[in-house]
Write a protein that holds these residues in place. Structure first.
Motif, short mmCIF file in Angstrom:
data_model
loop_
_atom_site.label_atom_id
_atom_site.label_comp_id
_atom_site.label_asym_id
_atom_site.label_seq_id
_atom_site.Cartn_x
_atom_site.Cartn_y
_atom_site.Cartn_z
N GLU A 1 -49.90 -17.99 37.73
CA GLU A 1 -48.97 -17.26 38.77
C GLU A 1 -48.67 -17.75 39.88
O GLU A 1 -47.60 -17.85 40.18
CB GLU A 1 -49.57 -15.83 38.72
CG GLU A 1 -49.50 -14.98 37.60
CD GLU A 1 -50.46 -13.95 37.77
OE1 GLU A 1 -51.13 -13.66 38.97
OE2 GLU A 1 -50.35 -12.75 36.95
N ARG A 2 -49.51 -18.53 40.39
CA ARG A 2 -49.12 -19.33 41.64
C ARG A 2 -48.10 -20.30 41.48
O ARG A 2 -47.12 -20.34 42.20
CB ARG A 2 -50.36 -20.15 42.23
CG ARG A 2 -50.31 -20.45 43.69
CD ARG A 2 -51.26 -21.57 44.13
NE ARG A 2 -51.23 -22.74 43.30
CZ ARG A 2 -50.67 -23.69 43.32
NH1 ARG A 2 -49.44 -23.61 44.42
NH2 ARG A 2 -50.89 -24.65 42.83
N ILE A 3 -47.94 -21.14 40.44
CA ILE A 3 -47.33 -22.08 40.23
C ILE A 3 -45.95 -21.53 39.71
O ILE A 3 -44.74 -21.95 40.19
CB ILE A 3 -47.74 -23.06 39.11
CG1 ILE A 3 -48.77 -23.85 39.54
CG2 ILE A 3 -46.52 -23.96 38.67
CD1 ILE A 3 -49.60 -24.62 38.51
N TYR A 4 -45.67 -20.52 38.75
CA TYR A 4 -44.78 -19.79 38.29
C TYR A 4 -44.01 -19.17 39.46
O TYR A 4 -42.86 -19.19 39.64
CB TYR A 4 -45.12 -18.81 37.48
CG TYR A 4 -44.12 -17.92 36.68
CD1 TYR A 4 -43.35 -18.58 35.57
CD2 TYR A 4 -43.75 -16.71 37.19
CE1 TYR A 4 -42.41 -17.72 35.03
CE2 TYR A 4 -42.76 -15.93 36.51
CZ TYR A 4 -42.02 -16.49 35.14
OH TYR A 4 -41.05 -15.96 34.87
N TYR A 5 -44.42 -18.60 40.55
CA TYR A 5 -43.90 -17.93 41.69
C TYR A 5 -43.97 -19.17 42.82
O TYR A 5 -43.27 -18.53 43.92
CB TYR A 5 -44.49 -16.59 41.88
CG TYR A 5 -44.47 -15.73 40.96
CD1 TYR A 5 -42.99 -14.97 40.67
CD2 TYR A 5 -45.18 -15.22 40.16
CE1 TYR A 5 -42.64 -14.21 39.76
CE2 TYR A 5 -45.23 -14.27 39.09
CZ TYR A 5 -43.78 -13.66 39.03
OH TYR A 5 -43.65 -12.71 38.17
N ASP A 6 -44.11 -20.19 42.69
CA ASP A 6 -44.00 -21.06 43.73
C ASP A 6 -42.51 -21.48 43.91
O ASP A 6 -41.74 -21.81 42.94
CB ASP A 6 -44.51 -22.28 43.50
CG ASP A 6 -44.71 -23.36 44.68
OD1 ASP A 6 -44.30 -22.97 45.95
OD2 ASP A 6 -44.67 -24.52 44.28
N PRO A 7 -41.98 -21.03 45.27
CA PRO A 7 -40.79 -21.28 45.93
C PRO A 7 -40.03 -22.72 45.58
O PRO A 7 -39.00 -22.99 44.75
CB PRO A 7 -40.33 -20.81 47.13
CG PRO A 7 -41.61 -20.08 47.23
CD PRO A 7 -42.84 -20.59 46.45
N ALA A 8 -40.91 -23.74 45.82
CA ALA A 8 -40.53 -25.16 45.56
C ALA A 8 -40.22 -25.18 43.97
O ALA A 8 -39.30 -26.14 43.46
CB ALA A 8 -41.47 -26.06 45.84
N THR A 9 -41.14 -24.88 43.11
CA THR A 9 -40.93 -25.06 41.61
C THR A 9 -39.80 -24.43 41.16
O THR A 9 -39.13 -25.00 40.43
CB THR A 9 -42.33 -24.36 40.93
OG1 THR A 9 -43.49 -25.13 41.49
CG2 THR A 9 -42.24 -24.67 39.44
N ILE A 10 -39.50 -23.12 41.73
CA ILE A 10 -38.22 -22.36 41.15
C ILE A 10 -36.96 -23.32 41.48
O ILE A 10 -36.14 -23.34 40.84
CB ILE A 10 -38.33 -21.14 41.86
CG1 ILE A 10 -39.55 -20.13 41.27
CG2 ILE A 10 -36.77 -20.46 41.56
CD1 ILE A 10 -39.51 -18.80 41.93
#
Length: 87
Positions: free
Chosen positions: A30-39
Motif C-alpha cells: 500500500e505504501r508503494i501503491y500510494y507513493d506520489p513519486a511512483t504515481i
C-alpha cells in the motif's frame, strides 16, 4: 501476557507470525501503491505510451483518472499524518 497464556498459545505462534508477516507485506504494498513519486512515474509512462501509439486516447484518459485518484488519496492520507514524501 502471563507465562501460562504464553505457554497455552505457543502452538499458535506460527499462525501469529504468518499473520504479522502478511500484514507487513500488505502495508508495504500500500505504501508503494500510494507513493506520489511512483504515481507520477506511472503518469509519465502512461503519457509516453499514448505518444508512442501503444494506447488510445480513451484508454489514456481512463488510466490517467485512476492515477490521479490515487494521487489525491495519497495526498489526503499524508496531509493528516505528516508522513508524506517530499518532492
Amino acid at each position: 501476557m502471563g507465562l501460562i497464556s504464553e505457554v497455552l498459545l505457543l502452538p499458535f505462534a506460527p499462525v501469529r507470525g504468518s499473520a504479522w508477516a502478511i500484514k507487513q507485506v500488505v502495508q508495504e504494498a500500500e505504501r508503494i501503491y500510494y507513493d506520489p513519486a511512483t504515481i507520477r512515474a506511472e503518469l509519465a509512462r502512461l503519457e509516453e505510451q499514448m505518444e508512442a501509439g501503444e494506447i488510445t486516447e480513451e484508454e489514456f484518459d481512463r488510466l490517467e483518472d485512476e492515477l490521479l485518484d490515487r494521487l489525491e488519496i495519497a495526498s489526503r492520507g499524508s496531509a493528516g499524518t505528516g508522513n508524506g514524501t517530499t518532492s
